[in-house]
Scaffold this active site. Structure first.
Site, PDB file in Angstrom:
ATOM      1  N   GLN A 125       0.906  -1.279   0.002  1.00  0.00           N
ATOM      2  CA  GLN A 125       0.036   0.057   0.056  1.00  0.00           C
ATOM      3  C   GLN A 125       0.942   1.299   0.018  1.00  0.00           C
ATOM      4  O   GLN A 125       0.578   2.163  -1.098  1.00  0.00           O
ATOM      5  CB  GLN A 125      -0.857  -0.149   1.208  1.00  0.00           C
ATOM      6  CG  GLN A 125      -1.379   1.365   1.622  1.00  0.00           C
ATOM      7  CD  GLN A 125      -2.401   1.290   2.925  1.00  0.00           C
ATOM      8  OE1 GLN A 125      -3.380   0.941   2.851  1.00  0.00           O
ATOM      9  NE2 GLN A 125      -1.702   1.631   3.978  1.00  0.00           N
ATOM     10  N   LEU A 174      15.345  -9.259   1.072  1.00  0.00           N
ATOM     11  CA  LEU A 174      15.719  -8.638   2.431  1.00  0.00           C
ATOM     12  C   LEU A 174      16.464  -9.566   3.287  1.00  0.00           C
ATOM     13  O   LEU A 174      16.908  -9.273   4.320  1.00  0.00           O
ATOM     14  CB  LEU A 174      14.369  -7.958   3.179  1.00  0.00           C
ATOM     15  CG  LEU A 174      13.949  -6.726   2.578  1.00  0.00           C
ATOM     16  CD1 LEU A 174      12.680  -6.465   3.168  1.00  0.00           C
ATOM     17  CD2 LEU A 174      15.136  -5.487   2.626  1.00  0.00           C
ATOM     18  N   SER A 185       6.504   1.934  13.399  1.00  0.00           N
ATOM     19  CA  SER A 185       5.013   1.713  13.735  1.00  0.00           C
ATOM     20  C   SER A 185       4.563   1.913  15.196  1.00  0.00           C
ATOM     21  O   SER A 185       5.225   1.772  16.175  1.00  0.00           O
ATOM     22  CB  SER A 185       4.716   0.204  13.325  1.00  0.00           C
ATOM     23  OG  SER A 185       3.581  -0.154  13.649  1.00  0.00           O
ATOM     24  N   GLU A 224       2.636   0.264  16.448  1.00  0.00           N
ATOM     25  CA  GLU A 224       2.615  -1.335  17.103  1.00  0.00           C
ATOM     26  C   GLU A 224       3.562  -1.259  18.135  1.00  0.00           C
ATOM     27  O   GLU A 224       3.759  -1.972  19.094  1.00  0.00           O
ATOM     28  CB  GLU A 224       2.688  -2.526  16.253  1.00  0.00           C
ATOM     29  CG  GLU A 224       1.310  -2.615  15.441  1.00  0.00           C
ATOM     30  CD  GLU A 224       0.339  -3.130  16.113  1.00  0.00           C
ATOM     31  OE1 GLU A 224       0.239  -4.001  17.103  1.00  0.00           O
ATOM     32  OE2 GLU A 224      -0.730  -2.578  15.851  1.00  0.00           O
ATOM     33  N   TYR A 244       6.074  -8.705  15.600  1.00  0.00           N
ATOM     34  CA  TYR A 244       5.944  -7.672  14.764  1.00  0.00           C
ATOM     35  C   TYR A 244       6.421  -6.478  15.507  1.00  0.00           C
ATOM     36  O   TYR A 244       7.349  -5.703  14.890  1.00  0.00           O
ATOM     37  CB  TYR A 244       4.578  -7.578  13.826  1.00  0.00           C
ATOM     38  CG  TYR A 244       4.659  -6.289  13.096  1.00  0.00           C
ATOM     39  CD1 TYR A 244       5.066  -6.251  11.861  1.00  0.00           C
ATOM     40  CD2 TYR A 244       3.809  -5.376  13.429  1.00  0.00           C
ATOM     41  CE1 TYR A 244       5.036  -4.953  11.024  1.00  0.00           C
ATOM     42  CE2 TYR A 244       3.715  -4.021  12.897  1.00  0.00           C
ATOM     43  CZ  TYR A 244       4.271  -4.040  11.517  1.00  0.00           C
ATOM     44  OH  TYR A 244       4.256  -2.643  10.874  1.00  0.00           O
ATOM     45  N   ARG A 296      -5.268  -1.242   0.961  1.00  0.00           N
ATOM     46  CA  ARG A 296      -4.856  -1.891   1.925  1.00  0.00           C
ATOM     47  C   ARG A 296      -5.296  -3.465   1.701  1.00  0.00           C
ATOM     48  O   ARG A 296      -6.297  -3.794   1.060  1.00  0.00           O
ATOM     49  CB  ARG A 296      -6.130  -1.472   3.334  1.00  0.00           C
ATOM     50  CG  ARG A 296      -5.381  -1.902   4.503  1.00  0.00           C
ATOM     51  CD  ARG A 296      -4.253  -1.612   4.887  1.00  0.00           C
ATOM     52  NE  ARG A 296      -3.966  -1.334   6.368  1.00  0.00           N
ATOM     53  CZ  ARG A 296      -2.883  -1.525   7.041  1.00  0.00           C
ATOM     54  NH1 ARG A 296      -1.708  -1.813   6.359  1.00  0.00           N
ATOM     55  NH2 ARG A 296      -2.554  -1.042   8.231  1.00  0.00           N
ATOM     56  N   GLY A 297      -4.395  -4.138   2.401  1.00  0.00           N
ATOM     57  CA  GLY A 297      -4.487  -5.628   2.069  1.00  0.00           C
ATOM     58  C   GLY A 297      -5.785  -6.059   2.790  1.00  0.00           C
ATOM     59  O   GLY A 297      -6.229  -5.471   3.955  1.00  0.00           O
ATOM     60  N   ARG A 319      -8.155   2.310  17.404  1.00  0.00           N
ATOM     61  CA  ARG A 319      -6.949   2.777  16.725  1.00  0.00           C
ATOM     62  C   ARG A 319      -7.275   4.371  16.471  1.00  0.00           C
ATOM     63  O   ARG A 319      -8.165   4.816  15.998  1.00  0.00           O
ATOM     64  CB  ARG A 319      -6.922   2.013  15.281  1.00  0.00           C
ATOM     65  CG  ARG A 319      -6.537   0.603  15.503  1.00  0.00           C
ATOM     66  CD  ARG A 319      -5.136   0.328  16.130  1.00  0.00           C
ATOM     67  NE  ARG A 319      -4.711  -1.021  16.265  1.00  0.00           N
ATOM     68  CZ  ARG A 319      -4.895  -1.840  17.240  1.00  0.00           C
ATOM     69  NH1 ARG A 319      -5.710  -1.277  18.398  1.00  0.00           N
ATOM     70  NH2 ARG A 319      -4.610  -3.074  17.364  1.00  0.00           N
ATOM     71  N   ARG A 359      -7.036 -12.165  19.239  1.00  0.00           N
ATOM     72  CA  ARG A 359      -5.662 -12.376  19.227  1.00  0.00           C
ATOM     73  C   ARG A 359      -4.968 -12.909  20.721  1.00  0.00           C
ATOM     74  O   ARG A 359      -5.690 -12.476  21.629  1.00  0.00           O
ATOM     75  CB  ARG A 359      -4.914 -11.116  19.044  1.00  0.00           C
ATOM     76  CG  ARG A 359      -4.984 -10.862  17.371  1.00  0.00           C
ATOM     77  CD  ARG A 359      -4.338  -9.469  17.034  1.00  0.00           C
ATOM     78  NE  ARG A 359      -4.727  -9.329  15.538  1.00  0.00           N
ATOM     79  CZ  ARG A 359      -4.522  -7.937  14.937  1.00  0.00           C
ATOM     80  NH1 ARG A 359      -3.922  -7.475  15.430  1.00  0.00           N
ATOM     81  NH2 ARG A 359      -4.889  -8.198  13.697  1.00  0.00           N
ATOM     82  N   PRO A 360      -3.823 -13.341  20.760  1.00  0.00           N
ATOM     83  CA  PRO A 360      -3.578 -14.128  22.228  1.00  0.00           C
ATOM     84  C   PRO A 360      -3.362 -12.745  23.018  1.00  0.00           C
ATOM     85  O   PRO A 360      -3.287 -12.722  24.108  1.00  0.00           O
ATOM     86  CB  PRO A 360      -2.159 -14.742  21.772  1.00  0.00           C
ATOM     87  CG  PRO A 360      -2.232 -14.937  20.276  1.00  0.00           C
ATOM     88  CD  PRO A 360      -3.156 -14.112  19.850  1.00  0.00           C
ATOM     89  N   ALA A 361      -2.513 -11.589  22.453  1.00  0.00           N
ATOM     90  CA  ALA A 361      -2.250 -10.431  23.330  1.00  0.00           C
ATOM     91  C   ALA A 361      -2.426  -9.397  22.149  1.00  0.00           C
ATOM     92  O   ALA A 361      -1.779  -9.041  21.288  1.00  0.00           O
ATOM     93  CB  ALA A 361      -0.924 -10.691  23.487  1.00  0.00           C
TER      94      ALA A 361
END
Ligand code: GDP
Length: 327
Positions: free
Chosen positions: A13, A62, A128, A130, A152, A187-188, A220, A281-283
């Site tokens: 993106q 990469l 990010s 995140e 991530y 966006r995916g 978000r 999600r787990p966390a």
């Protein structure tokens, strides 16, 4: 002489919007892509469709220092935008080893190759929000400590520190853009916003019955990717390399996004939304909200698209997409 830019993650993106922006500014645009992408143009290069004949794509990985060195030695780009990463959080849980290896080593290889073979190249790292994970401060600024909640996020913290350290230790022009979630019609499908707008279009056109989501209370700070690639470029035009938070400063929940997306298509979300605990999600990262005061002051940057404009753009584009493609 025209400036040259090398973009990793050019097929994504941000890579596609950034390429378009740089072409408008008369850059020579080069992209690092995996060989498989060159062999499967329809599926892997769709976002670059309109500009494929104006950019140069190079097969490299990469995961291979040798292939990165070769490319950087050859191009000696004015600016390098490192956007390539394993970026979808669910994969990060399912394949933690490859997320960490690819993301951390890829960044390190690039920085090391710049230091050795092209120290004048400017480097941008796609850090990010995140990295803030279980947030330690609201809103988050450049000074907020990190508390990542996924491999991530951990890999992004490592990339952030590598970038900062190469700047400080070797005096290279290296900057981090701490970008909060940014979306668009490109966006995916695996991200929640696109999953929602695609589902809304399919429901509106009668080919899907309902929409299953996990944690709809997650909040978000969502912006439009088109605005965010401008911030990347601005960071690279400064005299001094610095790190910047890029966000809208406004927060909405997954539920808010869902409500507005259905409403935009003239539908009532309550009739279609189903909660599926298996999608939790787990966390999870429960809340993200940024403060872009520094970017506003130094880069003179501010988002042009509001949340409402973003949702409208995505829903309209998906209605067109589903109508045309039939899926
Ligand atoms: P992220 O911020 O990079 O994790 O972006 P995502 O778009 O993948 O997820 C944003 C939030 O939406 C997270 O808190 C998810 O737990 C939540 N969410 C709720 N249902 C879903 C779903 O079905 N898919 C995805 N991807 N996220 C969901």
């Amino acid at each position: 002489m025209a400036k040259t830019a090398l973009i990793t993650g050019i097929t994504g993106q941000d890579g596609s919007y950034l390429s378009e922006l740089l072409l408008l500014k008369n850059y020579k645009v080069h992209g690092l892509v995996r060989r498989v992408a060159l062999e499967d143009k329809t599926h892997r290069l769709w976002r670059l469709r309109g500009i494929l004949n104006k950019i140069n794509l190079h097969a490299a990985s990469l995961e291979s220092y040798a292939s990165i060195v070769k490319l950087i030695q050859h191009l000696k780009p004015t600016e390098i935008y490192h956007l390539g990463a394993q970026s979808y959080i669910d994969y990060a849980f399912k394949d933690e080893f490859s997320t960490l290896n690819t993301n951390i080593n890829g960044t390190h290889y690039l920085l090391s190759a710049i230091k050795e073979f092209s120290p004048k190249s400017k480097f941008y790292f796609a850090a990010s929000s995140e990295m803030y994970g279980k947030v330690l401060e609201i809103p988050q600024t450049e000074k907020t400590p990190f508390y990542p909640r996924s491999t991530y996020g951990i890999s992004k913290v490592a990339g952030f520190d590598l970038t900062r350290n190469y700047r400080e230790a070797y005096n290279l022009f290296c900057c981090n853009g701490i970008l909060f979630n940014h979306e668009s019609p490109r966006r995916g499908f695996e991200f929640v916003t696109r999953k929602i707008t695609h589902a809304v279009a399919r429901i509106k056109l009668g080919i899907q019955k309902d929409l299953k989501l996990g944690n709809i209370e997650a909040k978000r700070d969502w912006g439009h990717a088109k605005d965010y690639v401008e911030a990347m470029w601005l960071m690279m035009q400064q005299k001094k390399p610095e790190d910047f938070v890029i966000c809208t400063g406004k927060q909405h929940s997954v539920k808010d996004f869902t409500k507005l997306a259905f409403k935009t298509a003239g539908l009532d979300y309550k009739k279609y939304l189903k909660i599926d605990k298996n999608l939790n999600r787990p966390a999870d990262v429960q809340t993200l909200l940024g403060d872009h005061s520094k970017a506003k002051k130094i880069l003179k940057w501010k988002n042009k698209h509001s949340f409402e404009m973003l949702v409208k753009d995505m829903v309209a584009s998906d209605l067109e997409f589903v109508e045309k493609e039939g899926y």
